[in-house]
Design a protein around this motif. Sequence first.
Motif, PDB file in Angstrom:
ATOM      1  N   PRO A  12      34.903  25.567  50.674  1.00  0.00           N
ATOM      2  CA  PRO A  12      35.981  24.643  50.348  1.00  0.00           C
ATOM      3  C   PRO A  12      35.623  23.788  49.137  1.00  0.00           C
ATOM      4  O   PRO A  12      34.482  23.399  48.943  1.00  0.00           O
ATOM      5  N   ALA A  13      36.611  23.486  48.326  1.00  0.00           N
ATOM      6  CA  ALA A  13      36.428  22.600  47.189  1.00  0.00           C
ATOM      7  C   ALA A  13      37.626  21.673  47.121  1.00  0.00           C
ATOM      8  O   ALA A  13      38.520  21.744  47.951  1.00  0.00           O
ATOM      9  N   THR A  14      37.656  20.782  46.148  1.00  0.00           N
ATOM     10  CA  THR A  14      38.745  19.830  46.033  1.00  0.00           C
ATOM     11  C   THR A  14      39.490  20.075  44.741  1.00  0.00           C
ATOM     12  O   THR A  14      39.018  19.689  43.673  1.00  0.00           O
ATOM     13  N   PRO A  15      40.643  20.745  44.764  1.00  0.00           N
ATOM     14  CA  PRO A  15      41.405  20.996  43.550  1.00  0.00           C
ATOM     15  C   PRO A  15      42.054  19.711  43.064  1.00  0.00           C
ATOM     16  O   PRO A  15      42.186  18.760  43.822  1.00  0.00           O
ATOM     17  N   PRO A  16      42.530  19.681  41.795  1.00  0.00           N
ATOM     18  CA  PRO A  16      42.449  20.792  40.861  1.00  0.00           C
ATOM     19  C   PRO A  16      41.244  20.709  39.921  1.00  0.00           C
ATOM     20  O   PRO A  16      41.055  21.576  39.092  1.00  0.00           O
ATOM     21  N   ASP A  17      40.467  19.639  40.020  1.00  0.00           N
ATOM     22  CA  ASP A  17      39.397  19.422  39.050  1.00  0.00           C
ATOM     23  C   ASP A  17      38.023  19.422  39.719  1.00  0.00           C
ATOM     24  O   ASP A  17      37.128  18.692  39.303  1.00  0.00           O
ATOM     25  N   ALA A  18      37.862  20.226  40.748  1.00  0.00           N
ATOM     26  CA  ALA A  18      36.619  20.222  41.503  1.00  0.00           C
ATOM     27  C   ALA A  18      35.381  20.517  40.666  1.00  0.00           C
ATOM     28  O   ALA A  18      34.356  19.842  40.819  1.00  0.00           O
ATOM     29  N   PRO A  19      35.400  21.518  39.769  1.00  0.00           N
ATOM     30  CA  PRO A  19      34.183  21.792  38.999  1.00  0.00           C
ATOM     31  C   PRO A  19      33.726  20.611  38.149  1.00  0.00           C
ATOM     32  O   PRO A  19      32.538  20.288  38.098  1.00  0.00           O
ATOM     33  N   HIS A  20      34.665  19.946  37.477  1.00  0.00           N
ATOM     34  CA  HIS A  20      34.293  18.795  36.655  1.00  0.00           C
ATOM     35  C   HIS A  20      33.807  17.636  37.524  1.00  0.00           C
ATOM     36  O   HIS A  20      32.878  16.913  37.136  1.00  0.00           O
ATOM     37  N   LEU A  22      32.323  17.950  40.453  1.00  0.00           N
ATOM     38  CA  LEU A  22      30.983  18.329  40.914  1.00  0.00           C
ATOM     39  C   LEU A  22      29.959  18.073  39.821  1.00  0.00           C
ATOM     40  O   LEU A  22      28.895  17.495  40.067  1.00  0.00           O
ATOM     41  N   LEU A  23      30.266  18.479  38.611  1.00  0.00           N
ATOM     42  CA  LEU A  23      29.321  18.314  37.513  1.00  0.00           C
ATOM     43  C   LEU A  23      29.060  16.834  37.232  1.00  0.00           C
ATOM     44  O   LEU A  23      27.908  16.431  37.004  1.00  0.00           O
ATOM     45  N   ALA A  24      30.104  16.025  37.271  1.00  0.00           N
ATOM     46  CA  ALA A  24      29.931  14.594  37.046  1.00  0.00           C
ATOM     47  C   ALA A  24      29.071  13.972  38.138  1.00  0.00           C
ATOM     48  O   ALA A  24      28.228  13.097  37.867  1.00  0.00           O
ATOM     49  N   ASP A  25      29.258  14.427  39.371  1.00  0.00           N
ATOM     50  CA  ASP A  25      28.465  13.910  40.484  1.00  0.00           C
ATOM     51  C   ASP A  25      27.001  14.315  40.341  1.00  0.00           C
ATOM     52  O   ASP A  25      26.092  13.514  40.580  1.00  0.00           O
ATOM     53  N   ILE A  26      26.753  15.579  39.951  1.00  0.00           N
ATOM     54  CA  ILE A  26      25.384  16.039  39.735  1.00  0.00           C
ATOM     55  C   ILE A  26      24.718  15.224  38.639  1.00  0.00           C
ATOM     56  O   ILE A  26      23.560  14.793  38.776  1.00  0.00           O
ATOM     57  N   GLU A  27      25.437  15.006  37.551  1.00  0.00           N
ATOM     58  CA  GLU A  27      24.870  14.237  36.441  1.00  0.00           C
ATOM     59  C   GLU A  27      24.540  12.812  36.871  1.00  0.00           C
ATOM     60  O   GLU A  27      23.439  12.309  36.592  1.00  0.00           O
ATOM     61  N   LEU A  84      29.426  24.381  31.610  1.00  0.00           N
ATOM     62  CA  LEU A  84      29.303  25.136  32.858  1.00  0.00           C
ATOM     63  C   LEU A  84      30.553  25.008  33.729  1.00  0.00           C
ATOM     64  O   LEU A  84      30.823  25.881  34.565  1.00  0.00           O
ATOM     65  N   ALA A  85      31.305  23.947  33.542  1.00  0.00           N
ATOM     66  CA  ALA A  85      32.518  23.727  34.339  1.00  0.00           C
ATOM     67  C   ALA A  85      33.782  24.195  33.636  1.00  0.00           C
ATOM     68  O   ALA A  85      34.880  23.992  34.155  1.00  0.00           O
ATOM     69  N   GLU A  86      33.638  24.824  32.472  1.00  0.00           N
ATOM     70  CA  GLU A  86      34.794  25.257  31.701  1.00  0.00           C
ATOM     71  C   GLU A  86      35.044  26.750  31.887  1.00  0.00           C
ATOM     72  O   GLU A  86      34.201  27.571  31.529  1.00  0.00           O
ATOM     73  N   PRO A  87      36.188  27.141  32.432  1.00  0.00           N
ATOM     74  CA  PRO A  87      36.460  28.565  32.635  1.00  0.00           C
ATOM     75  C   PRO A  87      36.449  29.365  31.336  1.00  0.00           C
ATOM     76  O   PRO A  87      36.048  30.527  31.319  1.00  0.00           O
ATOM     77  N   ASN A  88      36.853  28.736  30.227  1.00  0.00           N
ATOM     78  CA  ASN A  88      36.890  29.453  28.944  1.00  0.00           C
ATOM     79  C   ASN A  88      35.492  29.781  28.415  1.00  0.00           C
ATOM     80  O   ASN A  88      35.356  30.607  27.510  1.00  0.00           O
ATOM     81  N   PRO A 181      33.867  31.733  40.942  1.00  0.00           N
ATOM     82  CA  PRO A 181      32.507  32.043  40.503  1.00  0.00           C
ATOM     83  C   PRO A 181      32.153  31.472  39.128  1.00  0.00           C
ATOM     84  O   PRO A 181      31.724  32.181  38.225  1.00  0.00           O
ATOM     85  N   LEU A 182      32.347  30.162  38.965  1.00  0.00           N
ATOM     86  CA  LEU A 182      31.828  29.494  37.784  1.00  0.00           C
ATOM     87  C   LEU A 182      30.303  29.564  37.817  1.00  0.00           C
ATOM     88  O   LEU A 182      29.689  29.473  38.889  1.00  0.00           O
ATOM     89  N   PHE A 183      29.693  29.667  36.661  1.00  0.00           N
ATOM     90  CA  PHE A 183      28.233  29.699  36.604  1.00  0.00           C
ATOM     91  C   PHE A 183      27.653  28.431  37.221  1.00  0.00           C
ATOM     92  O   PHE A 183      26.614  28.473  37.877  1.00  0.00           O
ATOM     93  N   LEU A 184      28.330  27.314  37.044  1.00  0.00           N
ATOM     94  CA  LEU A 184      27.905  26.057  37.668  1.00  0.00           C
ATOM     95  C   LEU A 184      27.793  26.213  39.177  1.00  0.00           C
ATOM     96  O   LEU A 184      26.791  25.824  39.795  1.00  0.00           O
ATOM     97  N   ASN A 185      28.833  26.768  39.804  1.00  0.00           N
ATOM     98  CA  ASN A 185      28.836  26.929  41.256  1.00  0.00           C
ATOM     99  C   ASN A 185      27.716  27.859  41.718  1.00  0.00           C
ATOM    100  O   ASN A 185      27.081  27.621  42.748  1.00  0.00           O
ATOM    101  N   LEU A 186      27.492  28.917  40.962  1.00  0.00           N
ATOM    102  CA  LEU A 186      26.470  29.896  41.345  1.00  0.00           C
ATOM    103  C   LEU A 186      25.075  29.283  41.295  1.00  0.00           C
ATOM    104  O   LEU A 186      24.267  29.464  42.215  1.00  0.00           O
TER     105      LEU A 186
END
Length: 205
Positions: A12-20, A22-27, A84-88, A181-186
């Motif tokens: 489970p994740a939190t849309p729509p900006d979950a990857p960003h 997560l990355l902000a929290d890690i930082e 790492l959080a950017e799909p592009n 499967p963002l590289f960040l998540n992996l």
Amino acid sequence: MSWRAWPFGKVPATPPDAPHALLADIEKRGRQYLDEADIGKWVYPACKRTASDAGADKEQVCNHTRLEAMRYLLTVPRGEFRLLAEPNSQAAILDAYLRQLPHDETVIEFTGNTMSDLAIAVIAGFNWLTHCAGLAGADRKTFSGTLNRFRRVAMSAQKWWEMEGAKERYAQMLQAQQEPPLFLNLVWADYGRLANEIAAARRAT
């Protein structure tokens, strides 16, 4: 093969900006932890803590060991770890990682090429976890071939992103509260798995 057959999208994740997020929290947590370790609040590395030390419980050792591995990414020049959080950026990041020759360093120098530097940092994080596993007395079999296993995961992710409609599927997965499967998540997931093994081994000694 249908994209649904790939081994992602179960967490489970939190849309729509979950990857960003997560990355902000890690930082935030990573920089705070390293600053606190520098002033002596925590025994560093976490895998060397004894029962009388602050943060010696399994959860804290696991969390802090995971952040220790992530510190290499946080030091990539110009804050480019945010890609790492950017799909592009996924295709370029995965391609660079799969082209990067493995190394065994935990003290690294960056090249100035963003994608290569991200790959170097990720490998250094895995090497740090292997180093901590030795200090903690973790089962060597668990850590043997770590880079090879993760390479296979990265290859699966690369195929996922190469399939037509990947960006649309990515957006759909976020909306469905799934983890693409963002590289960040992996990287975050595999670092967490190994950090948990280290924390369990340290507690058992």
